[in-house]
Every structure is written in C-alpha cells, then in structure tokens.
Design a protein around this motif. Structure first.
Motif, PDB file in Angstrom:
ATOM      1  N   LEU A  82       0.873  -1.166   0.000  1.00 28.90           N
ATOM      2  CA  LEU A  82       0.000   0.000   0.000  1.00 28.90           C
ATOM      3  C   LEU A  82       0.907   1.211   0.000  1.00 28.90           C
ATOM      4  CD1 LEU A  82      -2.306  -1.547   2.697  1.00 28.90           C
ATOM      5  CD2 LEU A  82      -2.798  -1.353   0.268  1.00 28.90           C
ATOM      6  N   TRP A  89      -3.727   7.261  -1.538  1.00 28.75           N
ATOM      7  CA  TRP A  89      -3.221   5.896  -1.432  1.00 28.75           C
ATOM      8  C   TRP A  89      -3.348   5.191  -2.759  1.00 28.75           C
ATOM      9  CZ3 TRP A  89      -0.991   3.348   2.584  1.00 28.75           C
ATOM     10  CH2 TRP A  89      -1.080   3.921   3.844  1.00 28.75           C
ATOM     11  N   ARG A  90      -2.470   4.235  -2.961  1.00 25.71           N
ATOM     12  CA  ARG A  90      -2.689   3.295  -4.049  1.00 25.71           C
ATOM     13  C   ARG A  90      -2.308   1.894  -3.586  1.00 25.71           C
ATOM     14  NH1 ARG A  90      -0.297   4.189  -9.108  1.00 25.71           N
ATOM     15  NH2 ARG A  90      -0.467   6.424  -8.807  1.00 25.71           N
ATOM     16  N   ARG A  91      -3.051   0.907  -4.075  1.00 25.23           N
ATOM     17  CA  ARG A  91      -2.657  -0.474  -3.880  1.00 25.23           C
ATOM     18  C   ARG A  91      -1.639  -0.750  -4.979  1.00 25.23           C
ATOM     19  NH1 ARG A  91      -4.924  -4.201  -0.911  1.00 25.23           N
ATOM     20  NH2 ARG A  91      -6.799  -3.002  -0.477  1.00 25.23           N
ATOM     21  N   VAL A 125       1.869  -2.425  -6.991  1.00 18.77           N
ATOM     22  CA  VAL A 125       2.423  -3.705  -7.418  1.00 18.77           C
ATOM     23  C   VAL A 125       3.457  -4.198  -6.396  1.00 18.77           C
ATOM     24  CG1 VAL A 125       4.086  -2.509  -8.893  1.00 18.77           C
ATOM     25  CG2 VAL A 125       3.561  -4.891  -9.340  1.00 18.77           C
ATOM     26  N   ASP A 163      11.727   3.654 -22.477  1.00 16.62           N
ATOM     27  CA  ASP A 163      10.517   3.537 -23.279  1.00 16.62           C
ATOM     28  C   ASP A 163      10.293   4.899 -23.912  1.00 16.62           C
ATOM     29  OD1 ASP A 163       7.970   3.433 -24.302  1.00 16.62           O
ATOM     30  OD2 ASP A 163       7.126   2.366 -22.590  1.00 16.62           O
ATOM     31  N   ARG A 204       1.091   9.030 -17.484  1.00 18.08           N
ATOM     32  CA  ARG A 204      -0.167   8.366 -17.124  1.00 18.08           C
ATOM     33  C   ARG A 204      -0.635   8.708 -15.720  1.00 18.08           C
ATOM     34  NH1 ARG A 204       1.121   2.690 -19.983  1.00 18.08           N
ATOM     35  NH2 ARG A 204       0.365   3.247 -22.039  1.00 18.08           N
ATOM     36  N   GLU A 226      -5.351   6.553 -16.414  1.00 20.01           N
ATOM     37  CA  GLU A 226      -5.867   5.422 -17.199  1.00 20.01           C
ATOM     38  C   GLU A 226      -6.078   4.176 -16.355  1.00 20.01           C
ATOM     39  OE1 GLU A 226      -3.532   4.748 -20.723  1.00 20.01           O
ATOM     40  OE2 GLU A 226      -2.953   6.842 -20.768  1.00 20.01           O
ATOM     41  N   PRO A 258      -5.847   1.916 -12.538  1.00 22.63           N
ATOM     42  CA  PRO A 258      -4.817   1.596 -11.555  1.00 22.63           C
ATOM     43  C   PRO A 258      -3.674   0.732 -12.078  1.00 22.63           C
ATOM     44  CG  PRO A 258      -6.852   0.406 -11.092  1.00 22.63           C
ATOM     45  CD  PRO A 258      -7.155   1.367 -12.191  1.00 22.63           C
ATOM     46  N   LEU A 259      -3.788   0.191 -13.275  1.00 21.54           N
ATOM     47  CA  LEU A 259      -2.694  -0.659 -13.763  1.00 21.54           C
ATOM     48  C   LEU A 259      -1.690   0.119 -14.590  1.00 21.54           C
ATOM     49  CD1 LEU A 259      -4.452  -3.955 -14.836  1.00 21.54           C
ATOM     50  CD2 LEU A 259      -4.013  -3.017 -12.582  1.00 21.54           C
ATOM     51  N   ALA A 260      -2.002   1.364 -14.915  1.00 22.50           N
ATOM     52  CA  ALA A 260      -1.254   2.043 -15.957  1.00 22.50           C
ATOM     53  C   ALA A 260       0.046   2.695 -15.493  1.00 22.50           C
ATOM     54  CB  ALA A 260      -2.137   3.096 -16.610  1.00 22.50           C
ATOM     55  N   GLY A 282       2.018   2.945 -12.331  1.00 21.46           N
ATOM     56  CA  GLY A 282       3.109   2.399 -11.537  1.00 21.46           C
ATOM     57  C   GLY A 282       3.329   0.960 -11.913  1.00 21.46           C
ATOM     58  N   PHE A 283       4.352   0.689 -12.712  1.00 21.38           N
ATOM     59  CA  PHE A 283       4.437  -0.686 -13.181  1.00 21.38           C
ATOM     60  C   PHE A 283       5.627  -1.449 -12.644  1.00 21.38           C
ATOM     61  CE2 PHE A 283       5.892   1.987 -16.691  1.00 21.38           C
ATOM     62  CZ  PHE A 283       7.157   1.485 -16.932  1.00 21.38           C
ATOM     63  N   LEU A 332      -5.901  -9.006  -9.918  1.00 18.83           N
ATOM     64  CA  LEU A 332      -6.351  -7.933 -10.780  1.00 18.83           C
ATOM     65  C   LEU A 332      -7.794  -8.245 -11.131  1.00 18.83           C
ATOM     66  CD1 LEU A 332      -3.061  -8.012 -12.823  1.00 18.83           C
ATOM     67  CD2 LEU A 332      -3.720  -6.303 -11.146  1.00 18.83           C
ATOM     68  N   TRP A 356     -10.558  -1.762 -14.425  1.00 18.03           N
ATOM     69  CA  TRP A 356      -9.718  -2.680 -13.662  1.00 18.03           C
ATOM     70  C   TRP A 356      -9.496  -2.138 -12.268  1.00 18.03           C
ATOM     71  CZ3 TRP A 356      -7.671  -7.362 -14.867  1.00 18.03           C
ATOM     72  CH2 TRP A 356      -7.692  -7.753 -16.207  1.00 18.03           C
ATOM     73  N   ARG A 357      -9.290  -3.042 -11.339  1.00 19.64           N
ATOM     74  CA  ARG A 357      -8.763  -2.622 -10.053  1.00 19.64           C
ATOM     75  C   ARG A 357      -7.716  -3.632  -9.590  1.00 19.64           C
ATOM     76  NH1 ARG A 357     -12.273  -1.554  -5.751  1.00 19.64           N
ATOM     77  NH2 ARG A 357     -13.879  -0.871  -7.180  1.00 19.64           N
ATOM     78  N   ARG A 358      -6.697  -3.122  -8.924  1.00 18.49           N
ATOM     79  CA  ARG A 358      -5.751  -3.982  -8.247  1.00 18.49           C
ATOM     80  C   ARG A 358      -6.416  -4.315  -6.914  1.00 18.49           C
ATOM     81  NH1 ARG A 358      -0.665  -4.950  -9.380  1.00 18.49           N
ATOM     82  NH2 ARG A 358      -0.498  -3.295 -10.921  1.00 18.49           N
ATOM     83  N   GLY A 381     -10.962   6.475  -2.883  1.00 19.44           N
ATOM     84  CA  GLY A 381      -9.645   5.893  -3.038  1.00 19.44           C
ATOM     85  C   GLY A 381      -9.686   4.380  -3.054  1.00 19.44           C
ATOM     86  N   PRO A 382      -8.591   3.799  -3.508  1.00 18.43           N
ATOM     87  CA  PRO A 382      -8.581   2.371  -3.814  1.00 18.43           C
ATOM     88  C   PRO A 382      -8.672   1.447  -2.606  1.00 18.43           C
ATOM     89  CG  PRO A 382      -6.422   3.346  -4.182  1.00 18.43           C
ATOM     90  CD  PRO A 382      -7.364   4.470  -3.889  1.00 18.43           C
ATOM     91  N   LEU A 383      -8.539   1.972  -1.400  1.00 20.01           N
ATOM     92  CA  LEU A 383      -8.593   1.076  -0.251  1.00 20.01           C
ATOM     93  C   LEU A 383     -10.003   0.960   0.315  1.00 20.01           C
ATOM     94  CD1 LEU A 383      -5.401   1.921   1.784  1.00 20.01           C
ATOM     95  CD2 LEU A 383      -5.670   0.726  -0.368  1.00 20.01           C
ATOM     96  N   ARG A 434       1.127  -4.405 -19.186  1.00 17.80           N
ATOM     97  CA  ARG A 434       2.100  -3.450 -18.678  1.00 17.80           C
ATOM     98  C   ARG A 434       3.057  -4.031 -17.660  1.00 17.80           C
ATOM     99  NH1 ARG A 434      -2.697   0.789 -19.024  1.00 17.80           N
ATOM    100  NH2 ARG A 434      -2.268   1.449 -21.153  1.00 17.80           N
ATOM    101  N   GLN A 435       2.812  -5.247 -17.227  1.00 19.96           N
ATOM    102  CA  GLN A 435       3.754  -5.911 -16.330  1.00 19.96           C
ATOM    103  C   GLN A 435       3.569  -7.407 -16.463  1.00 19.96           C
ATOM    104  OE1 GLN A 435       1.282  -4.818 -12.376  1.00 19.96           O
ATOM    105  NE2 GLN A 435       2.461  -6.707 -12.240  1.00 19.96           N
TER     106      GLN A 435
END
Lengths: 331, 331
Positions: free
Chosen positions: A81, A109-111, A113, A127, A172, A181, A183-185, A187-188, B81, B109-111, B182-184, B247-248
């Motif tokens: 997190l 916050w972000r969940r 990778v 890239d 992004r 774009e 949540p996957l875009a 932070g990879f 995912l 999508w969501r993580r 937020g994502p949480l 992307r990953q």
C-alpha cells in the motif's frame, strides 16, 4: 539487525548482513526466506538477532556481501500500500501545471504492485513513448496488524525499514497522483533497498515513525536531492500503517511505502534545487516542476538510455544504512 | 483435476479433490501448498494429476471432503487484478442512477486485495454504516505470463478456474465501478470457491476462455440470479489475462478475477428478475437497480444480519463444479 535476500528463486535466500554491509551470513539454518521469517517473527527474530551478533563478533562463517547480488528483501510481497506522505510533492506538481494546491484531506493511497520487485541494481528499459520517472521514498515491512489498530500499535508492528524506488510513467499520472488510465497504468515496477533494517538498529535515525536522515538521490553522478524525510512530513509510518489497516487487517510481510520524499523551501514555498542551497528533489517530475515554475520551461528530461539514478541514506558517520538502489536505464 | 486448500496456517494444506467433491487426498507428498505448486507447475502438475487419477480409482488413502474445512484455494496471493467483464452490470447501475450508459473503452480494472481471502464459508460481519453487497464472479489463477503476451498465450497460462465473491461497500463505489474514496475503501474482502479446477477438467463447461454454465446466486434460499457467464460477455479470460499482462509480467499464482456476472434482458435492455423468467442478478446492487427502474423504488435491502448468500456453478448433470461459496451475515 540488517537483513537481505540474495537473488535465488522466487523468494530469495535470506542472509543476515553486518552493520557496515561488508559481510553476510546465511540465515538458512534459522529460516530460508524473509517472508517465512515474517510469518512467525516472534519465533525467528531472536535467532536471527543472535546470528547478527555473532556476525559482528566474527564467530560465524561469513562471506563478502555485495549489494549487486541482492534481490529485494522481499522479492515478492502479498500486499503493498503506497501513500504520498509528503504533501509538498503534489503541491509543487499541481502548481507547475497551473492548478491550485490540492485540498487533500489525507494522503492519496494506491494499492501498488508487489508481486515482483526489481532488484536494487536492475536495469530499467527505456521507453521512448513514456515519460519515465523514478520516485525515491521509504518503505516499512509490517507484522500482522489487526483491522482498526491505532497508530502506536501500528508503529510497534513495523519490523523492517528500507528504501523504495518507484518507476512511474508520468504521462499516465495526474499531478495529484491519480491515475489517468486506471490503476494498472502508471506504476508498473518498483525496487526496494538491498538491505532491510529493524527500527531498533536504526537508532537515532528512526524517530516518531520516520527515518531522520536525508535521502540522497543522485542523477548521473550529480546530486538531484537530499530531502529530509522527517521534515515537511504529512504522515509518519505509524499513522500510515494504521491508516492502511483501517479497513482491512494487514498480513505479515505487508509493505507500506511512501514517496517521493519532498521538502518545502525555506520560505515555505516550492523546494529549491541543490545547486541553490535547497534540499532538491527525490524524483525528476518535481525537479521539472520547479524548473518550470522558475524559468517557464522544464529542461531536465525524463529518464533516457544511459541515465543512472542512485538512492541512498547515510548515517551521521557517512556510512550507508540500507545500501543503495542504483538503476541504469538501458536503450 | 480439482484442488483445494484445507484451512491450515497462512497458506493452507493442499489436497486433491475427487470430481464429485466427496473425497480428498493429501497432496503433501507432492507439494505442501498451492502457491508452491504454481511456482513450479511443470514439475508438480503431473504428479498431482496422477494423484487425482488414483483418487478416482480409490487407489490412494483418502478422506471425506468437506467444503467448510476449506480455506480459499490460495489463502493469500501475491496479486489479484479484478475487471468488470460484463458491461451490462455498470450499464444497469448507471441507468438506475439516471446517468447515461458508460462509454467505457475497456473493462474498468482494479488492483484488488489478495493477501487474505475469506474462507468459502466465512461469516461476514454486518456493518450498519455500510451498504454491503456481495458480487458473484469467476476467477482464474495463472502461471507466469510474460509482459505483452497475446490472448492465446495468456489463455494457455490459465492453470485453475474458480468462483469469486467480492464483499463490496456500495456506498463507497460509484455506479461505473470507480472508488469514491480511493482504492482502499470499497473492496475490502473477497472469497474464492472452495475448489479450483483445471480448464481441461471443466470440459465443455470451459470454452473460449470462459465458464459456460450459469452462476447460481441464492439469497436467503431464493434464487437471485443464474446469469450465464458466456453470454453478454465483454472480455473472456484469455483477453483479460493478456490485458492484465500488458504493462507488467504476471507471476505464477496471480489471480485475475471478473464480476459480477451480468446478462442483458431478451430485449437487449436491463436483465429481468428470475421471477419474471429472466436470468436475474449476481449482486444485490443490480437487483436493486432493476427494481428501481421498474417500480421507482429499490426495496431489496443490502446485506443485513441473518442474510445468507450462496454462489455455485453446476454442470449439466446438476453436480457442483467448484463447490459453493456460502456466507452468513452476522450481527
């Protein structure tokens, strides 16, 4: 004590590292991986601490420790997190885009990778279609934390502290840290410091749930920033872990990361570049935003082939604490 | 073959389950946990398949299999995912709120949380402050998938298929599936079906990357829905896994989940309730949206103490495929 995972299989091979990061000893006789140590910390930590003592005294077999042999301390983690804990970062980025400073009630916050961290010396492929940035921050690895735990309890559940470097596609990500774009875009990938350190081992460099030494970020050999994580901090790690645990329990081995570290200027405004006596910046986007505000033009390019970024925290005596994350960008 | 993890420690105890879900045999002699089996599937799958054959023939020691002894097949996973793969779900929810149908280019999508799945029979504590819903869907567990893999490759990397039930705070989710806070905030726990099944074992119930049998959702003993995952599908699991890997790279044991399953009505409009001959709904929010559109008033309440929700897929002969997820809501 200081722990690292040498690159080996999916979960690494746990080693105990000497305080000065010159030597290491295999932890296999105690527990083979850091995740398993965290799964039963009360059982394994004392034996690992004993190994660390013996290593300092030279009373166990040891070998030369090389940071470039390391995977991330947790090569894969069940959860990460990530919070933006230094408000001046987003304030500066929004200011540079002509938007008002954000009125964020709490850190975004972000969940993030966590299932495959880059090694601390991994190359980052360039890239040309992306505005690639590396955001330097700090991370803690927790024990189990019950849902709704308070900040003091959460602080006490922090088992290890380390560096985090997050590879971000700035094209992004909006300036307030929200994905354009999904949540996957944006932070990879991310890397962790080669060495993870227990809070007690950090001594005076760990106070009130935060590292109290500058995070030095070097860009192609030049100091980009040395912001102090203890200054201009929105939320310390005790409070961050408690916030992360507000709606769900955290399992042992959860990583709570925060970054980029960002300091305000002496006047309370945007932080100044290192060349002008300021603390500088822990990511390229912030340096570019400052340039743009000062000169009207962001000259510093995003990551390109041949670039090298290095993240490191040193103690008062100038010794490295977590080792260094160092990424070369390849074409 | 069919695999399950009996509740035991943090990662469960892997068992091979008979086709009819009545008996099981310990997989420990091959590999102790499902994550470790997935970490080296080429090595372990043949031995597990052999055990499954022997179990069918009664030539290995076995014991009675009880779904309520199960943890999730992967009690914790390194990544999940989640995609909304049936567009009629969001279309209906937005319609009920008076908004236009979403013009989403792709599935949102969501993580999603993966570090501590609920067991398939876990109780869900009610929360009077929350609009609690359970969204019924399907999930696949993948092997390693290289970044940028195409849909055919991604489809071939699907190792197991199971059910997913996602406990959602609807008060924290916009109708288009975007978090309000937020994502949480919105998705705070999820369960997986007691049994995970290899695609080959599913036979004709698995075609073109999707389960082709209705997902039966029962609410307090009454059928809420039996939508067909193969109908009105936006994106099948081959394409979803490929999208997740765009992307990953995905690591072995990654869960790609999709839900809630949602069918349109015969006229192409909102799906009709089961009582009116329709396929019904795989979550309460959609049933409420349909009520609201028809009568101007959503009478069906969100989850309250005493409620029971059951998710199950049956084959043509009426036998359960993945076992059932069944959650009681406790006060």
């Amino acid at each position: 004590m200081k722990l690292a995972s040498l690159a080996h299989g999916r979960d690494g091979r746990l080693v105990v590292v000497s305080r000065d990061l010159t030597r290491a000893t295999d932890a296999f006789i105690v527990v083979p991986t850091l995740q398993r140590a965290l799964d039963d910390w009360q059982r394994y930590a004392p034996a690992l601490e004993a190994l660390a003592e013996q290593l300092e005294h030279g009373s166990v077999p040891s070998f030369r420790f090389h940071e470039h042999d390391c995977a991330a301390p947790l090569p894969r983690a069940f959860a990460r997190l990530h919070a933006a804990a230094w408000p001046s970062h987003h304030r500066l980025l929004r200011q540079a885009e002509g938007a008002e400073a954000p009125a964020l009630a709490e850190a975004p916050w972000r969940r993030a990778v966590s299932d495959g961290f880059l090694g601390p010396r991994a190359a980052i492929p360039a890239d040309p279609a992306a505005s690639l940035d590396l955001a330097a921050g700090l991370a803690v690895i927790t024990d189990d934390v019950a849902r709704g735990a308070d900040a003091a309890t959460a602080l006490g559940a922090i088992r290890l502290v380390t560096l985090v470097g997050e590879v971000i596609r700035r094209d992004r990500l909006k300036p307030d840290g929200i994905d354009r774009e999904g949540p996957l875009a944006a932070g990879f990938s991310a890397s962790l410091g080669p060495v993870a350190v227990t809070p007690d081992e950090l001594g005076e460099a760990w106070q009130d749930g935060m590292v109290r030494r500058p995070l030095c970020v070097t860009h192609n050999g030049t100091l980009l920033g040395r912001p102090d994580p203890g200054a201009d901090l929105g939320t310390d790690f005790g409070a961050l872990v408690a916030e992360a645990a507000q709606r769900q329990a955290l399992g042992a081995g959860t990583i709570v990361s925060a970054g980029p570290v960002s300091n305000r200027g002496i006047d309370g405004g945007p932080g100044r570049p290192v060349a002008e006596g300021g603390a500088g910046y822990a990511c390229l986007a912030e340096a570019r935003a400052a340039e743009s505000l000062t000169t009207g033009w962001a000259r510093l390019p995003y990551l390109a082939p041949g670039d090298r970024l290095r993240l490191e925290v040193k103690d008062r005596a100038g010794h490295t604490v977590f080792g260094a994350i160092e990424h070369d960008v390849t074409g």
